[in-house]
Design a protein around this motif. Structure first.
Motif, PDB file in Angstrom:
ATOM      1  N   LYS A 186       0.832  -1.209   0.000  1.00 14.89           N
ATOM      2  CA  LYS A 186       0.000   0.000   0.000  1.00 14.89           C
ATOM      3  C   LYS A 186       0.865   1.258   0.000  1.00 14.89           C
ATOM      4  CE  LYS A 186      -3.755  -2.331   2.359  1.00 14.89           C
ATOM      5  NZ  LYS A 186      -4.461  -2.528   3.612  1.00 14.89           N
ATOM      6  N   THR A 187       1.958   1.228   0.750  1.00 14.22           N
ATOM      7  CA  THR A 187       2.854   2.379   0.810  1.00 14.22           C
ATOM      8  C   THR A 187       3.484   2.654  -0.550  1.00 14.22           C
ATOM      9  OG1 THR A 187       3.333   1.933   3.133  1.00 14.22           O
ATOM     10  CG2 THR A 187       4.918   3.293   1.939  1.00 14.22           C
ATOM     11  N   ILE A 188       3.964   1.611  -1.200  1.00 13.33           N
ATOM     12  CA  ILE A 188       4.592   1.793  -2.518  1.00 13.33           C
ATOM     13  C   ILE A 188       3.566   2.293  -3.527  1.00 13.33           C
ATOM     14  CG2 ILE A 188       5.710   0.592  -4.440  1.00 13.33           C
ATOM     15  CD1 ILE A 188       7.061  -1.206  -2.376  1.00 13.33           C
ATOM     16  N   GLN A 189       2.356   1.764  -3.493  1.00 14.20           N
ATOM     17  CA  GLN A 189       1.321   2.218  -4.417  1.00 14.20           C
ATOM     18  C   GLN A 189       1.044   3.708  -4.234  1.00 14.20           C
ATOM     19  OE1 GLN A 189      -1.731  -0.630  -3.397  1.00 14.20           O
ATOM     20  NE2 GLN A 189      -1.352  -1.829  -5.247  1.00 14.20           N
ATOM     21  N   GLN A 190       1.006   4.171  -2.972  1.00 16.07           N
ATOM     22  CA  GLN A 190       0.778   5.592  -2.722  1.00 16.07           C
ATOM     23  C   GLN A 190       1.959   6.431  -3.193  1.00 16.07           C
ATOM     24  OE1 GLN A 190      -0.156   5.910   1.434  1.00 16.07           O
ATOM     25  NE2 GLN A 190      -2.235   5.183   1.169  1.00 16.07           N
ATOM     26  N   LEU A 191       3.181   5.977  -2.912  1.00 14.30           N
ATOM     27  CA  LEU A 191       4.364   6.705  -3.370  1.00 14.30           C
ATOM     28  C   LEU A 191       4.385   6.820  -4.890  1.00 14.30           C
ATOM     29  CD1 LEU A 191       7.226   5.316  -1.102  1.00 14.30           C
ATOM     30  CD2 LEU A 191       6.618   7.714  -1.376  1.00 14.30           C
ATOM     31  N   ALA A 213       1.801   6.556  -7.011  1.00 15.25           N
ATOM     32  CA  ALA A 213       0.675   7.332  -7.538  1.00 15.25           C
ATOM     33  C   ALA A 213       0.868   8.829  -7.351  1.00 15.25           C
ATOM     34  CB  ALA A 213      -0.621   6.893  -6.856  1.00 15.25           C
ATOM     35  N   ARG A 214       1.468   9.223  -6.240  1.00 19.74           N
ATOM     36  CA  ARG A 214       1.551  10.649  -5.922  1.00 19.74           C
ATOM     37  C   ARG A 214       2.880  11.292  -6.305  1.00 19.74           C
ATOM     38  NH1 ARG A 214      -1.760   8.210  -2.573  1.00 19.74           N
ATOM     39  NH2 ARG A 214      -3.614   9.241  -1.786  1.00 19.74           N
ATOM     40  N   LYS A 263       6.667   9.860 -11.633  1.00 23.80           N
ATOM     41  CA  LYS A 263       7.267  10.931 -12.439  1.00 23.80           C
ATOM     42  C   LYS A 263       8.791  10.906 -12.376  1.00 23.80           C
ATOM     43  CE  LYS A 263       3.437  13.999 -11.364  1.00 23.80           C
ATOM     44  NZ  LYS A 263       3.068  15.183 -10.608  1.00 23.80           N
ATOM     45  N   PHE A 264       9.345  10.447 -11.259  1.00 21.58           N
ATOM     46  CA  PHE A 264      10.786  10.566 -11.027  1.00 21.58           C
ATOM     47  C   PHE A 264      11.545   9.245 -11.096  1.00 21.58           C
ATOM     48  CE2 PHE A 264       8.767  14.146  -8.924  1.00 21.58           C
ATOM     49  CZ  PHE A 264       9.509  15.206  -9.430  1.00 21.58           C
ATOM     50  N   ASN A 265      10.875   8.146 -10.807  1.00 22.17           N
ATOM     51  CA  ASN A 265      11.504   6.818 -10.823  1.00 22.17           C
ATOM     52  C   ASN A 265      12.736   6.714  -9.937  1.00 22.17           C
ATOM     53  OD1 ASN A 265       9.797   5.184 -12.364  1.00 22.17           O
ATOM     54  ND2 ASN A 265      10.503   6.170 -14.227  1.00 22.17           N
ATOM     55  N   TYR A 266      12.647   7.226  -8.726  1.00 22.80           N
ATOM     56  CA  TYR A 266      13.732   7.015  -7.772  1.00 22.80           C
ATOM     57  C   TYR A 266      13.764   5.538  -7.397  1.00 22.80           C
ATOM     58  CZ  TYR A 266      14.566  12.003  -7.085  1.00 22.80           C
ATOM     59  OH  TYR A 266      14.902  13.310  -7.266  1.00 22.80           O
ATOM     60  N   SER A 282       8.834  -5.423  -6.804  1.00 22.46           N
ATOM     61  CA  SER A 282       9.367  -4.965  -8.093  1.00 22.46           C
ATOM     62  C   SER A 282       8.254  -4.778  -9.121  1.00 22.46           C
ATOM     63  CB  SER A 282      10.438  -5.920  -8.613  1.00 22.46           C
ATOM     64  OG  SER A 282       9.888  -7.187  -8.872  1.00 22.46           O
ATOM     65  N   SER A 283       7.139  -5.488  -8.972  1.00 22.04           N
ATOM     66  CA  SER A 283       6.032  -5.331  -9.917  1.00 22.04           C
ATOM     67  C   SER A 283       5.218  -4.061  -9.662  1.00 22.04           C
ATOM     68  CB  SER A 283       5.102  -6.549  -9.856  1.00 22.04           C
ATOM     69  OG  SER A 283       4.358  -6.547  -8.656  1.00 22.04           O
ATOM     70  N   LEU A 284       5.405  -3.428  -8.518  1.00 25.68           N
ATOM     71  CA  LEU A 284       4.625  -2.238  -8.169  1.00 25.68           C
ATOM     72  C   LEU A 284       5.223  -0.945  -8.711  1.00 25.68           C
ATOM     73  CD1 LEU A 284       3.809  -3.137  -4.463  1.00 25.68           C
ATOM     74  CD2 LEU A 284       2.232  -3.162  -6.403  1.00 25.68           C
TER      75      LEU A 284
END
Length: 174
Positions: A84-89, A91-92, A96-99, A118-120
């Motif tokens: 859930k945390t990765i999905q929020q990071l 999405a928001r 855009k940055f792909n860190y 890795s799939s997220l």
């Protein structure tokens, strides 16, 4: 015929007065003073100091961005919350940055953990193990004293005060 006594008139009059006040100001046309040009709310925001300059490219097109990564200390059993945390990071922000993401644990990550995380994201993901000597007490620590103080913190209600693993995690990430 409805009869209204004097106790019922005051709330009715107050309600009617408030309603009239709201209707009056809702439908009253907003006019600028004669010596000023009427501006829309959009045009007043164009030069707002907290908004980016619209003539500049968006932030994600900036080539001088910081070199950074998300470093996440986690465990295999925390996969659902982490998802859930990765999905929020993503999405928001990070879509855009792909860190890159760096996941650290005190044991090897499971293949399920690696596959799902890795799939997220389209960003690079790396997985590491914190060595036992970094995760546990150093030789020079008085373990009995540390145990007593950790128990005392737990008794005093300090969040995670008595959690040995959490204390080691904080020390290893510092």
């Amino acid at each position: 015929m409805i009869v209204i006594n004097s106790n019922q008139r005051k709330p009715l009059l107050l309600t009617a007065g408030c309603l009239l006040f709201c209707v009056f100001f809702f439908f009253w046309p907003l006019k600028a003073p004669n010596n000023q040009k009427a501006t829309t709310s959009h045009s007043s925001l164009i030069n707002h100091p907290n908004l980016p300059d619209p003539s500049l490219p968006p932030a994600w097109h900036n080539t001088t961005r910081a070199k950074a990564a998300f470093v996440i200390l986690t465990r295999n059993n925390e996969l659902d919350a982490l998802r859930k945390t990765i999905q929020q990071l993503e999405a928001r922000f990070n879509h855009k940055f792909n860190y890159p993401y760096v996941f650290l644990n005190d044991v090897e990550f499971t293949q399920e953990f690696k596959d799902l995380t890795s799939s997220l994201t389209n960003a690079e993901t790396k997985y590491g193990v914190i060595p036992q000597e970094h995760w546990s007490y150093p030789d020079w620590i008085d373990v009995e004293k540390a145990d007593r103080l950790r128990k005392k913190m737990g008794d005093e209600g300090i969040i995670y005060g008595d959690n040995l693993s959490y204390r080691h995690m904080c020390r290893s990430s510092g």
